[in-house]
Design a protein around this motif. Structure first.
Motif, PDB file in Angstrom:
ATOM      1  N   GLU A   7       0.776  -1.239   0.000  1.00 37.93           N
ATOM      2  CA  GLU A   7       0.000   0.000   0.000  1.00 37.93           C
ATOM      3  C   GLU A   7       0.812   1.296   0.000  1.00 37.93           C
ATOM      4  O   GLU A   7       0.249   2.371  -0.028  1.00 37.93           O
ATOM      5  CB  GLU A   7      -0.958  -0.004   1.214  1.00 37.93           C
ATOM      6  N   ARG A  29      -2.318   5.666   1.219  1.00 36.48           N
ATOM      7  CA  ARG A  29      -2.179   4.221   1.020  1.00 36.48           C
ATOM      8  C   ARG A  29      -2.735   3.858  -0.342  1.00 36.48           C
ATOM      9  O   ARG A  29      -3.827   4.303  -0.710  1.00 36.48           O
ATOM     10  CB  ARG A  29      -2.947   3.431   2.093  1.00 36.48           C
ATOM     11  N   GLU A  55      -4.706   1.782  -2.035  1.00 33.09           N
ATOM     12  CA  GLU A  55      -5.735   0.781  -1.770  1.00 33.09           C
ATOM     13  C   GLU A  55      -6.745   0.801  -2.900  1.00 33.09           C
ATOM     14  O   GLU A  55      -6.805   1.738  -3.679  1.00 33.09           O
ATOM     15  CB  GLU A  55      -6.476   1.137  -0.475  1.00 33.09           C
ATOM     16  N   ARG A 106     -12.801   3.894   2.129  1.00 32.99           N
ATOM     17  CA  ARG A 106     -11.415   3.550   1.829  1.00 32.99           C
ATOM     18  C   ARG A 106     -10.884   4.456   0.725  1.00 32.99           C
ATOM     19  O   ARG A 106     -11.322   4.397  -0.411  1.00 32.99           O
ATOM     20  CB  ARG A 106     -11.343   2.076   1.403  1.00 32.99           C
ATOM     21  N   LYS A 165      -7.667 -10.787   5.272  1.00 32.90           N
ATOM     22  CA  LYS A 165      -9.009 -10.505   4.769  1.00 32.90           C
ATOM     23  C   LYS A 165      -9.458 -11.570   3.769  1.00 32.90           C
ATOM     24  O   LYS A 165     -10.647 -11.835   3.632  1.00 32.90           O
ATOM     25  CB  LYS A 165      -9.045  -9.109   4.144  1.00 32.90           C
TER      26      LYS A 165
HETATM   27 MG    MG Z   1      -5.898  -1.370   5.749  1.00 38.38          MG
END
Ligand code: MG
Ligand code: ATP
Length: 423
Positions: A64, A113, A115, A121, A210
């Motif tokens: 990330e 990050r 992502e 997010r 995850k």
């Molecule tokens: Mg995270």
């Protein structure tokens, strides 16, 4: 083609930015009550900092980070989180020698990050976090948790769940680590490639995966709570006792592990239980990291902190139907008619602002009606009406735009009289 904003980022425009300011001010206010002081560290750091401080088995470091070489060939990374920088600064500035101990700090600023963008997010997001360095009193663990909870509660959130766990001290963690390796090793082939790498390096992180979260071995994995030694158990008991003493409800979840490699003892998360909050329910994560300061080259110093993002806090507010009034207030708007009046409005505007009034005027040479419209549009409380004739007579008309009431004030004592009128 027009240039667009980068993926995963957002513009926060006037009208919404006031909500952010409100939340940020609330956070600062609470930090002041709890006696945490602000620290500002650079937005970019040497990449090495995060490799060591966040740990190379974490998602952050693995996939990330925004890393690049600067023109001098240095490896630089946009900060993905705040703890590593705060701890670096603590060690570098020898804050362990400060007369005031423990050292209690907070930060508020953008993190980066890489992502996959989705609700809650982003690739650039704003974190608020605190770190308390230098105390191994379970009461400070409870204080840090309470500070985070207070921010959410003070904004009106009700559907919150506080989850706590203990990862124990090194001895407990090592015993648990061995048990985890035993548990996962025979069937590690069924797990993702990340987990396979984690098995030897940091098997605790497997529990935080995850991709494999639904694998049957996850549920049956040995619980850290069974591996806590006496000291660690006692520490955890005290933290829970203090949370109760502060009237905070919590749930113990032995599967809660935080991403960073250096966590030990207390780990916690605050989640939103609001319906419609979405798949990502974590609002805030934190915990104790007693090995980190030493890892950064400082003396062995215990630490605990948390981080939360304003973006997810805003989503939680929305999910609970809480609206923060985006307040933008203007005291007065000068409406000038005629050349002399326009000239004088420059002087008067300056006087008003010097006296502390938020003030605005027409800059588009609009007609009177349009100037009144403009005053209403920005919700000015008073319209100050300047006309050439009135000026000659030494008068200025003031209209209260809420009540419609109109008054004449004297030109010579305008600021005094206007101040009285506003009171
Ligand atoms: Mg995270
Ligand atoms: P997640 O499991 O959701 O990826 P994380 O473990 O990566 O979270 P932390 O590194 O602990 O999160 O960061 C603390 C808090 O920062 C999170 O609880 C969340 O509120 C917020 N946060 C993390 N990543 C993002 C992001 N990409 N966008 C917005 N907020 C974020």
């Amino acid at each position: 083609m027009a240039i667009q904003i980068p993926r995963g980022t957002q513009d926060i425009l006037p009208g919404v930015v006031e909500k952010w300011q409100f939340i940020e001010n609330k956070a600062k206010e609470i930090c002041n009550k709890y006696q945490y002081r602000e620290i500002r560290t650079p937005i970019f750091e040497n990449t090495e900092l995060f490799l060591r401080g966040v740990g190379d088995t974490t998602d952050i470091v693995q996939k990330e980070m925004y890393s690049f070489q600067d023109r001098g060939g240095r490896n630089i990374t946009l900060r993905p989180e705040g703890t590593a920088s705060v701890v670096r600064s603590f060690a570098e500035n020898k804050m362990f020698g400060n007369p005031t101990q423990p050292v209690k700090l907070y930060y508020l600023g953008p993190m980066f990050r890489y992502e996959r963008p989705q609700a809650g997010r982003y690739r650039q997001f704003v974190q608020f976090g605190v770190e308390a360095l230098g105390s191994m009193d379970p009461a400070i663990d409870a204080e840090v948790i309470s500070l985070a909870m207070e921010l959410y509660k003070s904004l009106g959130l009700k559907k919150l769940r506080l989850v706590v766990n203990s990862l124990g001290d090194n001895e407990s963690r090592n015993a648990h680590r061995a048990a985890l390796i035993n548990h996962f090793q025979p069937r590690i082939g069924e797990f993702c490639s990340d987990c396979q790498k984690r098995l030897e390096k940091n098997p605790l992180r497997i529990l935080d995966c995850k991709k494999d979260r639904d694998h049957e071995l996850m549920k049956s994995a040995p619980s850290i709570l069974e591996y806590l030694n006496e000291d660690s158990k006692q520490y955890f008991e005290k933290v829970k006792q203090y949370l109760s003493a502060m009237d905070m409800d919590y749930i113990v979840d032995p599967t809660l592990v935080r991403g960073l490699d250096y966590y030990n003892h207390t780990a916690f998360e605050i989640m939103s239980e609001a319906e419609g909050f979405g798949a990502i329910t974590t609002l805030c994560g934190g915990g104790r990291y007693n090995g980190l300061v030493q890892e950064m080259g400082g003396p062995d110093t215990p630490g605990i902190g948390f981080a939360l993002s304003i973006e997810r806090l805003l989503s939680a507010l929305e999910a609970e139907g809480i609206n923060i009034e985006a307040e933008h207030s203007v005291d007065c708007y000068i409406i000038a008619l005629g050349e002399e009046a326009k000239d004088y409005s420059v002087t008067l505007l300056q006087k008003l602002r010097t006296a502390g009034f938020s003030s605005e005027r027409d800059y588009l040479n609009r007609k009177m009606k349009a100037q009144f419209k403009a005053a209403e549009r920005i919700a000015a409380k008073y319209a100050i009406i300047l006309g050439d004739d009135e000026l000659k007579m030494g008068n200025i008309a003031v209209k209260n735009l809420e009540t419609g009431e109109q008054t004449e004030l004297s030109l010579d004592h305008f600021i005094d009289e206007f101040s009285k009128l506003c009171r």
